[in-house]
Motif scaffolding. Sequence first.
Motif, mmCIF file in Angstrom:
data_model
loop_
_atom_site.group_PDB
_atom_site.id
_atom_site.type_symbol
_atom_site.label_atom_id
_atom_site.label_comp_id
_atom_site.label_asym_id
_atom_site.label_seq_id
_atom_site.Cartn_x
_atom_site.Cartn_y
_atom_site.Cartn_z
ATOM 1 N N ASN A 31 -7.466 -39.616 -17.358
ATOM 2 C CA ASN A 31 -8.819 -39.203 -16.974
ATOM 3 C C ASN A 31 -8.801 -38.655 -15.553
ATOM 4 N N ILE A 32 -9.207 -37.402 -15.433
ATOM 5 C CA ILE A 32 -9.130 -36.696 -14.156
ATOM 6 C C ILE A 32 -10.516 -36.253 -13.713
ATOM 7 N N ALA A 33 -10.860 -36.587 -12.469
ATOM 8 C CA ALA A 33 -12.030 -36.000 -11.819
ATOM 9 C C ALA A 33 -11.495 -34.810 -11.028
ATOM 10 N N TRP A 34 -11.965 -33.611 -11.366
ATOM 11 C CA TRP A 34 -11.448 -32.384 -10.741
ATOM 12 C C TRP A 34 -12.584 -31.735 -9.961
ATOM 13 N N GLY A 35 -12.466 -31.730 -8.645
ATOM 14 C CA GLY A 35 -13.467 -31.115 -7.784
ATOM 15 C C GLY A 35 -13.075 -29.703 -7.409
ATOM 16 N N ILE A 36 -14.047 -28.820 -7.435
ATOM 17 C CA ILE A 36 -13.833 -27.427 -7.040
ATOM 18 C C ILE A 36 -14.829 -27.101 -5.942
ATOM 19 N N ILE A 47 -3.391 -39.354 0.263
ATOM 20 C CA ILE A 47 -3.680 -37.951 -0.056
ATOM 21 C C ILE A 47 -2.363 -37.202 -0.230
ATOM 22 N N ASN A 48 -2.260 -36.487 -1.323
ATOM 23 C CA ASN A 48 -1.111 -35.645 -1.610
ATOM 24 C C ASN A 48 -1.558 -34.194 -1.527
ATOM 25 N N VAL A 49 -0.981 -33.444 -0.610
ATOM 26 C CA VAL A 49 -1.345 -32.036 -0.443
ATOM 27 C C VAL A 49 -0.419 -31.194 -1.310
ATOM 28 N N GLN A 70 -7.795 -46.725 -3.339
ATOM 29 C CA GLN A 70 -6.398 -46.331 -3.524
ATOM 30 C C GLN A 70 -6.177 -45.510 -4.791
ATOM 31 N N LEU A 71 -7.208 -44.788 -5.207
ATOM 32 C CA LEU A 71 -7.071 -43.859 -6.320
ATOM 33 C C LEU A 71 -6.229 -42.674 -5.839
ATOM 34 N N PRO A 72 -5.243 -42.259 -6.584
ATOM 35 C CA PRO A 72 -4.423 -41.113 -6.166
ATOM 36 C C PRO A 72 -5.264 -39.837 -6.040
ATOM 37 N N ILE A 73 -5.048 -39.133 -4.931
ATOM 38 C CA ILE A 73 -5.806 -37.923 -4.622
ATOM 39 C C ILE A 73 -4.830 -36.780 -4.393
ATOM 40 N N TYR A 74 -5.113 -35.657 -5.043
ATOM 41 C CA TYR A 74 -4.316 -34.443 -4.881
ATOM 42 C C TYR A 74 -5.255 -33.328 -4.439
ATOM 43 N N ILE A 75 -4.882 -32.647 -3.355
ATOM 44 C CA ILE A 75 -5.734 -31.593 -2.800
ATOM 45 C C ILE A 75 -4.907 -30.331 -2.593
ATOM 46 N N TYR A 76 -5.469 -29.203 -3.046
ATOM 47 C CA TYR A 76 -4.877 -27.903 -2.742
ATOM 48 C C TYR A 76 -5.784 -27.192 -1.750
ATOM 49 N N PRO A 77 -5.444 -27.276 -0.432
ATOM 50 C CA PRO A 77 -6.196 -26.496 0.552
ATOM 51 C C PRO A 77 -5.674 -25.061 0.579
ATOM 52 N N ALA A 78 -6.566 -24.109 0.564
ATOM 53 C CA ALA A 78 -6.151 -22.704 0.538
ATOM 54 C C ALA A 78 -5.466 -22.287 1.836
ATOM 55 N N LEU A 109 -7.917 -38.082 -8.753
ATOM 56 C CA LEU A 109 -8.922 -37.175 -8.209
ATOM 57 C C LEU A 109 -8.175 -35.955 -7.691
ATOM 58 N N ILE A 110 -8.571 -34.786 -8.182
ATOM 59 C CA ILE A 110 -7.971 -33.526 -7.750
ATOM 60 C C ILE A 110 -9.074 -32.678 -7.121
#
Length: 186
Positions: free
Chosen positions: A4-9, A163-165, A117-125, A84-85
């Motif tokens: 289950n993924i929460a994907w933020g845009i 946070i994982n970038v 401590q939910l894993p978080i992945y972020i793609y900063p432009a 969380l992405i």
Amino acid sequence: MTLNIAWGITGCGDRLEETLHLMEQINKECDVKIDVYLSKNAVLVIKKYDLFKELKKHFEVTIERGPNTPFIIADLQLGKFDLLIICPATGNTTAKIAYGIADTLLSNAVAQAMKTQLPIYIYPADQKEGDIITTLPDGRKLTLTMRNIDIENTEKLKRMAGINVLETPQRIREIIPQWHQDPSTK
């Protein structure tokens, strides 16, 4: 087991179309459920790129009305999501997260997910010095010069616990199968 993924845009147009296609591929190829959360500005940008109907066709889409509305925080804290992405992330959202400002739906979601401590992945432009070429809604190319402050904020994110970038949105394709194999090692 379904992931289950929460994907933020956010309102970032850079690599937006690539990200939405990636989400569709992951949704088809992997055992996942993706709930999409859009910032207010994401709605404007996605509509400008004429991708809103396509996004809603494939995903349950929730739109920000305030920092706690919709109340994604409860779902994050109660364990509804495995990841969380935030992809793509604007320079503004990246800066807010880097400095602990939680005054939007997605910056608040990251702040609260970090506490559980939910894993978080972020793609900063905005990640590397120099110029990048992005595609405008009409298909034309635009050269953008990265600001030092935006790069520094991305570097600050990389040093934050939890946070994982991501270097590219495509990196998410590698992460999903890893989580299916052994979520405790990520």
